[in-house]
Enzyme design. Sequence first.
Site, PDB file in Angstrom:
ATOM      1  N   TYR A  97     -21.313   6.864  11.937  1.00 41.59           N
ATOM      2  CA  TYR A  97     -20.201   6.700  10.996  1.00 41.59           C
ATOM      3  C   TYR A  97     -20.474   5.453  10.165  1.00 41.59           C
ATOM      4  O   TYR A  97     -21.620   5.064   9.976  1.00 41.59           O
ATOM      5  CB  TYR A  97     -18.935   6.638  11.882  1.00 41.59           C
ATOM      6  CG  TYR A  97     -17.618   6.403  11.217  1.00 41.59           C
ATOM      7  CD1 TYR A  97     -17.103   7.305  10.294  1.00 41.59           C
ATOM      8  CD2 TYR A  97     -16.852   5.279  11.536  1.00 41.59           C
ATOM      9  CE1 TYR A  97     -15.870   7.082   9.702  1.00 41.59           C
ATOM     10  CE2 TYR A  97     -15.624   5.059  10.952  1.00 41.59           C
ATOM     11  CZ  TYR A  97     -15.136   5.957  10.031  1.00 41.59           C
ATOM     12  OH  TYR A  97     -13.909   5.738   9.443  1.00 41.59           O
ATOM     13  N   LYS A 170     -16.964  11.744  10.105  1.00 42.29           N
ATOM     14  CA  LYS A 170     -15.552  11.664  10.526  1.00 42.29           C
ATOM     15  C   LYS A 170     -15.306  12.633  11.684  1.00 42.29           C
ATOM     16  O   LYS A 170     -14.578  12.320  12.628  1.00 42.29           O
ATOM     17  CB  LYS A 170     -14.625  12.009   9.353  1.00 42.29           C
ATOM     18  CG  LYS A 170     -14.598  10.963   8.256  1.00 42.29           C
ATOM     19  CD  LYS A 170     -13.516   9.912   8.457  1.00 42.29           C
ATOM     20  CE  LYS A 170     -13.690   8.758   7.461  1.00 42.29           C
ATOM     21  NZ  LYS A 170     -12.764   7.635   7.673  1.00 42.29           N
ATOM     22  N   GLY A 299      -5.460   0.795  -5.055  1.00 44.56           N
ATOM     23  CA  GLY A 299      -5.908   2.164  -5.284  1.00 44.56           C
ATOM     24  C   GLY A 299      -5.391   3.077  -4.190  1.00 44.56           C
ATOM     25  O   GLY A 299      -4.284   2.881  -3.661  1.00 44.56           O
ATOM     26  N   ALA A 301      -6.290   3.557  -0.975  1.00 47.30           N
ATOM     27  CA  ALA A 301      -6.018   2.918   0.311  1.00 47.30           C
ATOM     28  C   ALA A 301      -4.946   1.845   0.163  1.00 47.30           C
ATOM     29  O   ALA A 301      -3.995   1.785   0.959  1.00 47.30           O
ATOM     30  CB  ALA A 301      -7.308   2.311   0.862  1.00 47.30           C
TER      31      ALA A 301
HETATM   32  N1  LIG Z   1     -11.011   0.120   6.534  1.00 45.32           N
HETATM   33  C1  LIG Z   1     -10.512   1.307   6.260  1.00 45.32           C
HETATM   34  O1  LIG Z   1     -10.022   2.023   7.120  1.00 45.32           O
HETATM   35  C2  LIG Z   1     -10.524   1.776   4.847  1.00 45.32           C
HETATM   36  C3  LIG Z   1      -9.831   2.942   4.521  1.00 45.32           C
HETATM   37  C4  LIG Z   1      -9.847   3.397   3.215  1.00 45.32           C
HETATM   38  C5  LIG Z   1     -10.546   2.687   2.257  1.00 45.32           C
HETATM   39  N2  LIG Z   1     -11.232   1.574   2.618  1.00 45.32           N
HETATM   40  C6  LIG Z   1     -12.004   0.823   1.634  1.00 45.32           C
HETATM   41  O2  LIG Z   1     -11.179   0.353   0.603  1.00 45.32           O
HETATM   42  C7  LIG Z   1     -11.893   0.350  -0.611  1.00 45.32           C
HETATM   43  C8  LIG Z   1     -11.085   1.095  -1.669  1.00 45.32           C
HETATM   44  O3  LIG Z   1     -10.992   2.457  -1.337  1.00 45.32           O
HETATM   45  P1  LIG Z   1      -9.999   3.400  -2.115  1.00 45.32           P
HETATM   46  O4  LIG Z   1     -10.157   4.737  -1.555  1.00 45.32           O
HETATM   47  O5  LIG Z   1      -8.648   2.796  -2.166  1.00 45.32           O
HETATM   48  O6  LIG Z   1     -10.648   3.344  -3.583  1.00 45.32           O
HETATM   49  P2  LIG Z   1      -9.888   3.417  -4.969  1.00 45.32           P
HETATM   50  O7  LIG Z   1     -10.931   3.551  -5.999  1.00 45.32           O
HETATM   51  O8  LIG Z   1      -8.796   4.420  -4.924  1.00 45.32           O
HETATM   52  O9  LIG Z   1      -9.220   1.973  -5.088  1.00 45.32           O
HETATM   53  C9  LIG Z   1      -9.916   0.790  -5.366  1.00 45.32           C
HETATM   54  C10 LIG Z   1      -9.002  -0.098  -6.207  1.00 45.32           C
HETATM   55  O10 LIG Z   1      -9.620  -1.357  -6.384  1.00 45.32           O
HETATM   56  C11 LIG Z   1      -9.435  -1.715  -7.717  1.00 45.32           C
HETATM   57  N3  LIG Z   1     -10.402  -2.701  -8.172  1.00 45.32           N
HETATM   58  C12 LIG Z   1     -11.656  -2.505  -8.629  1.00 45.32           C
HETATM   59  N4  LIG Z   1     -12.205  -3.654  -9.044  1.00 45.32           N
HETATM   60  C13 LIG Z   1     -11.278  -4.607  -8.829  1.00 45.32           C
HETATM   61  C14 LIG Z   1     -11.244  -6.009  -9.047  1.00 45.32           C
HETATM   62  N5  LIG Z   1     -12.287  -6.656  -9.599  1.00 45.32           N
HETATM   63  N6  LIG Z   1     -10.136  -6.683  -8.706  1.00 45.32           N
HETATM   64  C15 LIG Z   1      -9.077  -6.043  -8.170  1.00 45.32           C
HETATM   65  N7  LIG Z   1      -9.048  -4.717  -7.934  1.00 45.32           N
HETATM   66  C16 LIG Z   1     -10.131  -4.018  -8.269  1.00 45.32           C
HETATM   67  C17 LIG Z   1      -9.530  -0.407  -8.485  1.00 45.32           C
HETATM   68  O11 LIG Z   1      -8.982  -0.510  -9.798  1.00 45.32           O
HETATM   69  C18 LIG Z   1      -8.749   0.510  -7.587  1.00 45.32           C
HETATM   70  O12 LIG Z   1      -7.371   0.525  -7.882  1.00 45.32           O
HETATM   71  C19 LIG Z   1     -13.243   0.982  -0.319  1.00 45.32           C
HETATM   72  O13 LIG Z   1     -14.228   0.000  -0.175  1.00 45.32           O
HETATM   73  C20 LIG Z   1     -13.042   1.708   0.977  1.00 45.32           C
HETATM   74  O14 LIG Z   1     -14.207   1.749   1.761  1.00 45.32           O
HETATM   75  C21 LIG Z   1     -11.227   1.107   3.881  1.00 45.32           C
HETATM   76  O1  LIG Z   2     -14.856   5.709   6.229  1.00 44.59           O
HETATM   77  C1  LIG Z   2     -14.440   4.601   6.604  1.00 44.59           C
HETATM   78  O2  LIG Z   2     -15.131   3.808   7.256  1.00 44.59           O
HETATM   79  C2  LIG Z   2     -13.013   4.198   6.365  1.00 44.59           C
HETATM   80  C3  LIG Z   2     -12.395   4.743   5.153  1.00 44.59           C
HETATM   81  O3  LIG Z   2     -12.030   6.081   5.266  1.00 44.59           O
HETATM   82  C4  LIG Z   2     -13.135   4.448   3.887  1.00 44.59           C
HETATM   83  O4  LIG Z   2     -13.131   5.300   2.992  1.00 44.59           O
HETATM   84  O5  LIG Z   2     -13.675   3.341   3.772  1.00 44.59           O
HETATM   85 MN   LIG Z   3     -12.426   7.259   3.546  1.00 44.22          MN
END
Ligand SMILES: NC(=O)c1ccc[n+]([C@@H]2O[C@H](COP(=O)([O-])OP(=O)(O)OC[C@H]3O[C@@H](n4cnc5c(N)ncnc54)[C@H](O)[C@@H]3O)[C@@H](O)[C@H]2O)c1
Ligand SMILES: O=C(O)C[C@H](O)C(=O)O
Ligand SMILES: [Mn+2]
Length: 547
Positions: A97, A170, A299, A301
């Site tokens: 993963y 996943k 965004g 998340a």
């Molecule tokens: N740890 C977890 O469980 C988990 C879960 C989901 C997503 N994530 C991570 O979160 C991140 C975002 O994922 P997402 O699905 O929400 O993506 P997304 O594209 O929907 O959202 C990202 C957001 O960040 C913003 N952004 C980009 N550049 C920026 C900047 N310079 N300053 C401020 N904001 C900025 C974008 O405009 C957007 O709104 C990814 O890296 C993903 O891996 C982690």
């Molecule tokens: O895939 C992951 O590790 C967590 C989350 O779903 C992501 O998109 O970052």
């Molecule tokens: Mn994901």
Amino acid sequence: MEELLMHTKGYEVLRNPFLNKGTGFTLSERTALGLTGTLPSQVQTIDEQAEQAYQQFQSKTTPLEKRIFLMTLFNENITLFYHLMAQHVTEFMPIVYDPVVADSIEQYNEIFTNPQNATFLSVDRPEDIKESLMNAADGRDIKLVVVTDAEGILGMGDWGVNGVDIAVGKLMVYTAASGIDPANVLPISIDAGTNNQTLLANKRYLGNKHVRIAGDAYLEFIDQFVTAEQELFPESLLHWEDFGRANAQVILDKYKNKSATFNDDIQGTGMIVLAGVFGALNISKERLIDQTFVTFGAGTAGMGIVNQIFTELQEAGLSVEEAKKHFYLVDKQGLLFDDMSDLTVAQKPFARTRDEFSHAEKLTTLSAVVKEIKPTVLIGTSTQPGTFTEEIVKEMATHTARPIIFPLSNPTKLAEATAENLIQWTDGKALVATGIPASNVEYKGVTYHIGQGNNALIYPGLGFGLVVSTAKLLTQKTISAAIHALGGLVDSDQAGAAVLPPVSNLTEFSQKIAEVTVQSVLDQDLNREKISDAKQAVRDAKWSANY
Ligand SMILES: NC(=O)c1ccc[n+]([C@@H]2O[C@H](COP(=O)([O-])OP(=O)(O)OC[C@H]3O[C@@H](n4cnc5c(N)ncnc54)[C@H](O)[C@@H]3O)[C@@H](O)[C@H]2O)c1
Ligand SMILES: O=C(O)C[C@H](O)C(=O)O
Ligand SMILES: [Mn+2]
């Protein structure tokens, strides 16, 4: 599977990873299945096979080679793969993963192997959807589907058909964590084209070589997919993963009141973050209603997180207006204001008004916002590495006794900060969770354990619970019940305690989350089939990776 085994003979058995036991077939099985002479004479136990496989795994030098080895093992013998994974879950999670799945997605075309029983649906051939699903299911009883269109793979953007590996990964976590039978699951890639120019220019690219289709044509294809999926697998749970920001919420809203469906990036992430915040508050002995949240990256998340905490604040007694005041959203524009023309539907309700601040025009950076707001909780889902700087983190720690700081962007190269830096910069005060696994941090004689704030700690239990309970829908009540089940599991009195339970206990706490989920579905009368005892139902449904 037993029935399938009765109708399959000879090499077909050895080539079917759901049936194959390799040298684990007993002599009488070999006779019955027409395998006499196809294997060396020794019969091995699964533990002997696992030991040998683990030695081979260890001989691989890079993480990607380790992953390729495990994927090949999965393609040969699924039971052995999961038997081994159960023995080494903490070591295998980052390989199967996140974060190594990111490397395999980036190099998918170059390292392509037999694709772990995934289904490939092409937007250019909607007429093939049903047949494709039937071919990939191959007669199996599908109860759980993970589907991606790979427009937003982790924080790495658009990876076209390569993104199928996130659906595969996943699902591997699902089985390892919860014990859902791998014969009941299906990973799916929706190949809607790609806007990734590097992929389009790569002569080896294996997906559709055109830009993404969008708008109504895209949503129409999704609808055809959902219709076929529901028709073929009417009791299945549909899990959406890594869709683009413009589509994820739209799709969830369209189907969430019609069938059992779940968006991991919106709902799973909201759940794990709230559970992590509860864990942190258990340590700091503070209350949720006293926290001020800055979310950096509003965004898919980020807004999933905000909405989950917003709901919880209302459950704690706050009005909608009072609860909203706890959030400050920062995205590319800086602090989000209600007069901005480019807000998303999800962002709008939480945008602030300029007259709340004396110098609103200056709030265009995270640093300025943190100075102005003095948040107690800072969450990163921005995809912007290193943006939780020493200056910002120290500023936060000046005003907050135990700042809660979760840099959640994945994979490793995109994290807003490392756990080690956060502990050092705050002199051990920060309560930290990171998206990818982080090692313990030794600081001034204390060992800080770092929780993994990754939806993988919650979606397997929730999803398995929904499947076991034959849930018709996923409701906010069930989501809340699952969060509270996980949030209450940390040992908060230990110095350096983590805000979330360790991945080494993944199977135990996933079982607990599954039980709570089943009970919640039963309490709301949302089960399709009669179930009398939630715990027993989870125990009975659990698949075990043994011959
Ligand atoms: N740890 C977890 O469980 C988990 C879960 C989901 C997503 N994530 C991570 O979160 C991140 C975002 O994922 P997402 O699905 O929400 O993506 P997304 O594209 O929907 O959202 C990202 C957001 O960040 C913003 N952004 C980009 N550049 C920026 C900047 N310079 N300053 C401020 N904001 C900025 C974008 O405009 C957007 O709104 C990814 O890296 C993903 O891996 C982690
Ligand atoms: O895939 C992951 O590790 C967590 C989350 O779903 C992501 O998109 O970052
Ligand atoms: Mn994901």
